[in-house]
Design a protein around this motif. Structure first.
Motif, short mmCIF file in Angstrom:
data_model
loop_
_atom_site.label_atom_id
_atom_site.label_comp_id
_atom_site.label_asym_id
_atom_site.label_seq_id
_atom_site.Cartn_x
_atom_site.Cartn_y
_atom_site.Cartn_z
N GLY A 58 41.12 30.56 45.58
CA GLY A 58 42.17 31.56 45.71
C GLY A 58 42.32 32.03 47.14
O GLY A 58 43.43 32.24 47.63
N VAL A 188 44.78 32.71 39.91
CA VAL A 188 43.58 33.55 39.96
C VAL A 188 43.96 35.01 39.84
O VAL A 188 43.33 35.78 39.11
N GLN A 189 45.00 35.41 40.56
CA GLN A 189 45.42 36.81 40.51
C GLN A 189 45.97 37.18 39.13
O GLN A 189 45.70 38.27 38.62
N GLY A 192 43.23 37.53 36.50
CA GLY A 192 42.37 38.70 36.70
C GLY A 192 40.91 38.33 36.56
O GLY A 192 40.46 37.32 37.08
N GLY A 196 39.61 37.34 40.08
CA GLY A 196 40.87 38.00 40.42
C GLY A 196 40.64 39.36 41.03
O GLY A 196 41.33 39.74 41.99
#
Length: 228
Positions: A58, A188-189, A192, A196
């Protein structure tokens, strides 16, 4: 409906993330090597690696979205990591035991010192001034404590070789690499969880709970543009 397994060239046939694909390739002996080195159980190592890989990928996706970031990363992969990727590829799959053994040898004071040093250098490029924050957050969240930094150093060369193999197999240019890593960063965001949350905390540099120009200016310092 197709399964979400990874194909031989590392691409996803059903939406598996890059982190999930690489985690699958590390099952068995490589994961046991990591657990032994960290002095922890295989289960704890699995959970920690499962958090560290999306954090690394990420962050790479974040860097690749910055001006010139994808170009610099592509050059680094082709220049410094293509050989490691070729050595790890065996029988159509990927065998990370040799590369991991080289890094572990360096961590133990053996002949792999350059490989261990490379792991530290890669983390510096990925996280910049946020490296200690990333290590501390991962250590607290996974229970590894100070060993989280060592885990990231072990995984960094593997992540880069994994990406180098994907670039070669897919004939990727900088645009394709940037798109691929940008999708991973977004995934990834969106998912979470531990990775994340850690990635979000790194993005929010000034602690105001939102990403703004001040954060982005600081993020820019972690690009791959510096010469080694």
């Amino acid at each position: 409906m197709t399964s979400s397994s990874a194909t031989d060239d590392g691409s996803s046939s059903g939406g598996a993330s890059l982190a999930d694909q690489l985690l699958a390739q590390l099952q068995g002996a490589p994961l046991q090597q990591i657990a032994d080195q960290l002095g922890t159980s295989t289960e704890q190592a699995h959970g920690a690696v499962g958090a560290a890989l999306p954090l690394l990928l990420g962050a790479l996706g974040r860097n690749a979205q910055q001006p010139g970031g994808a170009d610099a990363l592509l050059q680094a992969l082709q220049r410094d990591h293509a050989d490691s990727a070729s050595e790890a590829q065996a029988g159509g799959g990927m065998d990370w035991g040799g590369l991991l053994g080289s890094v572990l040898g360096g961590a133990s004071g053996g002949s792999g010192g350059s490989a261990a040093s490379a792991g530290a250098d890669i983390l510096g490029h990925i996280f910049g001034g946020q490296q200690r924050q990333a290590e501390s957050g991962l250590g607290q969240a996974t229970g590894l404590g100070a060993n989280a930094g060592q885990l990231l150093q072990l995984l960094a060369p593997i992540v880069m070789a994994f990406l180098a193999q994907r670039v070669k197999a897919g004939g990727m240019d900088a645009g394709a690499l940037g798109d691929t890593l940008g999708q991973e960063h977004a995934r990834v965001q969106q998912q979470g969880g531990l990775a994340g949350g850690l990635l979000g905390s790194l993005l929010d540099q000034n602690g105001d709970g939102k990403l703004d120009l001040g954060d982005l200016l600081k993020v820019g310092g972690s690009l791959f543009g510096g010469r080694r």
